[in-house]
Design a protein around this motif. Structure first.
Motif, short mmCIF file in Angstrom:
data_model
loop_
_atom_site.label_atom_id
_atom_site.label_comp_id
_atom_site.label_asym_id
_atom_site.label_seq_id
_atom_site.Cartn_x
_atom_site.Cartn_y
_atom_site.Cartn_z
N LEU A 6 0.81 -1.21 0.00
CA LEU A 6 0.00 0.00 0.00
C LEU A 6 0.84 1.26 0.00
O LEU A 6 0.42 2.27 -0.52
CB LEU A 6 -0.97 0.00 1.18
N MET A 11 0.53 4.37 7.98
CA MET A 11 -0.14 3.18 8.47
C MET A 11 0.80 2.36 9.34
O MET A 11 2.01 2.44 9.21
CB MET A 11 -0.62 2.32 7.30
N ALA A 15 -0.08 -3.21 8.44
CA ALA A 15 -1.21 -2.85 7.61
C ALA A 15 -0.80 -2.34 6.23
O ALA A 15 -1.63 -2.11 5.38
CB ALA A 15 -2.06 -1.80 8.31
N SER A 36 -9.11 -7.88 3.28
CA SER A 36 -8.56 -6.58 3.62
C SER A 36 -9.61 -5.63 4.18
O SER A 36 -10.63 -5.40 3.55
CB SER A 36 -7.93 -5.92 2.38
N ASN A 38 -8.63 -2.61 4.55
CA ASN A 38 -8.18 -1.37 3.91
C ASN A 38 -8.88 -1.18 2.57
O ASN A 38 -9.08 -2.14 1.83
CB ASN A 38 -6.66 -1.42 3.67
#
Length: 79
Positions: A6, A11, A15, A36, A38
């Protein structure tokens, strides 16, 4: 297996990566199932690492929700 990085430095370290199970793979892209919490959005670009290959830039082309927090995601690779 695949890893979506990501890249958001704000974060928590754990994560920042999403693990996925690759469903199909080709030179131009792949699809995978991910768990996820996210948000992943169509059109966004992420670093994607499939198996033991190096990371490539992948653009999210489509998302199919399976159920809450589980989705199938299609990537096209930017090679």
């Amino acid at each position: 297996m695949a890893v979506i990085e990501l890249g958001d430095q704000n974060m928590d370290f754990a994560a920042r990566e999403i693990l996925g199970l690759v469903m199909s793979e080709s030179y131009g892209g792949c699809s995978m199932v991910v768990l996820s919490p996210n948000p992943i959005k169509v059109g966004e670009r992420y670093s994607v690492r499939v198996g033991h290959q190096g990371s490539v830039l992948g653009e999210v082309r489509w998302i199919h929700s399976i159920e809450s927090g589980i989705m199938k995601v299609g990537f096209s690779f930017q090679v």
